[in-house]
Design a protein around this motif. Structure first.
Motif, short mmCIF file in Angstrom:
data_model
loop_
_atom_site.label_atom_id
_atom_site.label_comp_id
_atom_site.label_asym_id
_atom_site.label_seq_id
_atom_site.Cartn_x
_atom_site.Cartn_y
_atom_site.Cartn_z
N ASP A 21 17.77 5.06 -6.43
CA ASP A 21 17.45 5.06 -5.00
C ASP A 21 18.71 5.39 -4.22
OD1 ASP A 21 16.09 4.91 -2.65
OD2 ASP A 21 16.06 2.71 -2.57
N VAL A 22 19.06 6.67 -4.24
CA VAL A 22 20.21 7.20 -3.51
C VAL A 22 19.69 8.36 -2.66
CG1 VAL A 22 21.87 6.52 -5.30
CG2 VAL A 22 20.81 8.79 -5.39
N PRO A 23 20.46 8.79 -1.68
CA PRO A 23 20.02 9.99 -0.95
C PRO A 23 19.74 11.13 -1.94
CG PRO A 23 21.89 8.99 0.16
CD PRO A 23 21.72 8.26 -1.15
N LEU A 24 18.59 11.75 -1.79
CA LEU A 24 18.13 12.76 -2.74
C LEU A 24 17.55 13.94 -1.98
CD1 LEU A 24 15.98 12.12 -5.89
CD2 LEU A 24 15.34 13.88 -4.27
N ILE A 25 18.00 15.12 -2.29
CA ILE A 25 17.40 16.33 -1.74
C ILE A 25 16.93 17.16 -2.92
CG2 ILE A 25 17.71 18.42 -0.38
CD1 ILE A 25 19.91 16.94 1.19
N ALA A 26 15.61 17.32 -3.02
CA ALA A 26 15.02 18.17 -4.05
C ALA A 26 14.75 19.53 -3.41
CB ALA A 26 13.72 17.56 -4.56
N PHE A 27 15.12 20.56 -4.10
CA PHE A 27 14.81 21.92 -3.65
C PHE A 27 13.73 22.48 -4.55
CE2 PHE A 27 18.99 21.46 -1.78
CZ PHE A 27 18.86 22.13 -0.56
N THR A 28 12.66 22.98 -3.94
CA THR A 28 11.55 23.57 -4.68
C THR A 28 11.57 25.08 -4.49
OG1 THR A 28 10.22 21.59 -4.34
CG2 THR A 28 9.04 23.59 -4.98
N GLU A 61 27.00 13.97 4.12
CA GLU A 61 26.97 13.19 5.37
C GLU A 61 26.19 11.88 5.19
OE1 GLU A 61 25.57 15.58 8.61
OE2 GLU A 61 27.17 17.07 8.33
N LYS A 62 25.16 11.90 4.36
CA LYS A 62 24.34 10.70 4.14
C LYS A 62 25.04 9.65 3.30
CE LYS A 62 19.84 12.95 4.52
NZ LYS A 62 18.57 13.20 3.86
N VAL A 63 25.92 10.10 2.41
CA VAL A 63 26.58 9.12 1.53
C VAL A 63 27.89 8.68 2.16
CG1 VAL A 63 25.47 9.94 -0.55
CG2 VAL A 63 27.69 10.85 0.04
#
Length: 176
Positions: free
Chosen positions: A99-106, A174-176
């Motif tokens: 549960d950390v900032p996560l950005i998935a690219f599709t 920036e989120k972390v």
């Protein structure tokens, strides 16, 4: 781990989302039967690679095309694909997505390699499944999001979607 950027990754739940012809166990069965790379596949790949690297410096362009078309590289790729079901199981056994900032690219663009041998309808179904799968992956983290790249393909997401990927990395930092 402070954060995660996932570029159209092998997600352990792949087989639960995609149509049967795209399931990892199907790819494994197919790839184990291939013993020789058809000449038309090599020539089709050559044309795609020449187009992809057209704007790159000539020496780099030529080296990349030669490496991608090397019979040993083709064989390595087939061996890697034949092992994906096992790899997905290994990832699954590694535990939950943190549960950390996560950005998935599709990647939703057509993968040029797949266009050589798969009908457009099958590729459309695969993309629908990937969109749902990566949306669910992003939702598994409280600070997750899925960014869909309509014109980037799986194999070339880092090139075709370079600006969006760089922006995603900056946003994650920036989120972390």
């Amino acid at each position: 781990m402070a954060g995660l950027v996932a570029l159209d990754i092998l997600y352990e739940e792949w087989d639960a989302y995609v149509p049967e012809p795209f399931r990892l166990t199907q790819a494994q069965a197919l790839d184990e039967t291939v013993t020789e790379i058809p000449a038309e596949l090599v020539e089709g790949a050559r044309a795609l690679l020449n187009g992809m690297f057209a704007s790159w410096p000539a020496d780099i362009h030529e080296a990349l095309v030669a490496r991608h078309l090397d019979p040993a590289a083709f064989a390595d790729g087939m061996r890697e694909r034949a092992n994906l079901a096992e790899l997905a199981e290994e990832v699954r056994n590694g535990g939950q997505v943190p549960d950390v900032p996560l950005i998935a690219f599709t990647a939703q663009g057509s993968d040029p390699g797949q266009e050589l041998y798969l009908p457009a309808e099958m590729l459309r179904r695969q993309n629908e499944a990937k969109r749902a799968m990566y949306t669910d992956l992003a939702a598994s983290a409280s600070r997750g999001e899925n960014r869909v790249l309509e014109n980037a393909s799986h194999s070339w997401i880092h090139i075709e979607g370079a600006d969006a990927v760089l922006k995603g990395i900056q946003d994650l930092i920036e989120k972390v």
